[in-house]
Scaffold this active site. Structure first.
Site, mmCIF file in Angstrom:
data_model
loop_
_atom_site.group_PDB
_atom_site.id
_atom_site.type_symbol
_atom_site.label_atom_id
_atom_site.label_comp_id
_atom_site.label_asym_id
_atom_site.label_seq_id
_atom_site.Cartn_x
_atom_site.Cartn_y
_atom_site.Cartn_z
ATOM 1 N N ASP A 30 0.931 -1.240 0.013
ATOM 2 C CA ASP A 30 -0.024 0.132 -0.019
ATOM 3 C C ASP A 30 1.016 1.193 -0.007
ATOM 4 O OD1 ASP A 30 -1.785 2.173 0.936
ATOM 5 O OD2 ASP A 30 -3.261 0.664 1.178
ATOM 6 N N ASN A 86 -12.927 -3.277 2.172
ATOM 7 C CA ASN A 86 -13.792 -2.314 2.414
ATOM 8 C C ASN A 86 -15.012 -2.423 1.213
ATOM 9 O OD1 ASN A 86 -12.665 -1.166 4.806
ATOM 10 N ND2 ASN A 86 -11.373 -0.014 3.470
ATOM 11 N N GLN A 93 -14.311 2.426 1.187
ATOM 12 C CA GLN A 93 -13.543 2.068 -0.184
ATOM 13 C C GLN A 93 -13.468 3.388 -0.928
ATOM 14 O OE1 GLN A 93 -15.982 -0.577 -2.506
ATOM 15 N NE2 GLN A 93 -13.983 -1.261 -3.696
ATOM 16 N N HIS A 99 -10.156 -5.307 -3.096
ATOM 17 C CA HIS A 99 -8.855 -5.582 -2.345
ATOM 18 C C HIS A 99 -9.010 -5.804 -0.917
ATOM 19 C CE1 HIS A 99 -9.922 -1.186 -2.379
ATOM 20 N NE2 HIS A 99 -9.157 -1.289 -1.037
ATOM 21 N N HIS A 101 -6.826 -5.607 2.617
ATOM 22 C CA HIS A 101 -5.546 -5.006 3.266
ATOM 23 C C HIS A 101 -5.236 -5.983 4.155
ATOM 24 C CE1 HIS A 101 -6.667 -0.699 2.340
ATOM 25 N NE2 HIS A 101 -7.928 -1.512 2.053
#
Ligand code: 5GP
Ligand code: ZN
Length: 137
Positions: A30, A86, A93, A99, A101
């Site tokens: 990230d 999310n 989101q 995706h 995390h």
């Protein structure tokens, strides 16, 4: 999808710090991590969120989470990992390509992901479960 940054990363049109790749999945760091080592795991095939995903990739996703999670532990020395995903703006989101995390956690790191609420009564809680069971068949 043309205007999706995670599709662009998958296609190599945008750079990323890749950590894992398989036929169906990609994982990269990230850009704005909660903690260093914060990793994003995505299906290569575009879908917006959990409601559009083909559940058939579920086993691949869990296996990758296990492998990547262990690598994050080994490398960062973290003592826990949050897996967060999310769906929708109101859930936080920001990127509309599904995706997960993987966030390394450390004792006393000060991250407080959500407060604990409560039901007014057990009746209220049971009524909620009943409504969900009805919809789920
Ligand atoms: P979301 O809020 O949608 O669950 O999370 C999106 C995440 O993507 C954020 O944590 C954000 O830092 C990360 N992000 C946004 N744009 C980029 C990018 O171009 N590259 C990388 N590696 N991460 C990004
Ligand atoms: Zn996409």
């Amino acid at each position: 999808m043309d205007d999706c940054i995670f599709c662009m990363i998958t296609e190599g049109k945008l750079p990323s710090s890749k950590v894992f790749e398989s036929d169906t999945l990609l994982a990269f760091l990230d850009l704005n991590p909660c903690q260093k080592g914060h990793t994003l795991l995505i299906p290569k095939k575009h879908c917006k969120d959990i409601f559009g995903v083909d559940p058939a990739i579920g086993a691949d996703v869990l296996a990758a989470m296990k492998t990547i999670g262990q690598a994050i532990k080994d490398v960062t020395g973290c003592t826990g990992i949050n897996v967060v995903q999310n769906n929708g703006r109101d859930a936080g989101q920001m990127v509309d390509h599904l995706h997960w995390h993987l966030i390394p956690r450390f004792a006393g790191d000060g991250l407080d992901l959500w407060p604990q609420g409560k039901y007014d009564s057990m009746d209220e809680m049971n009524a909620m479960a009943e409504k969900l069971r009805k919809v789920l068949g």
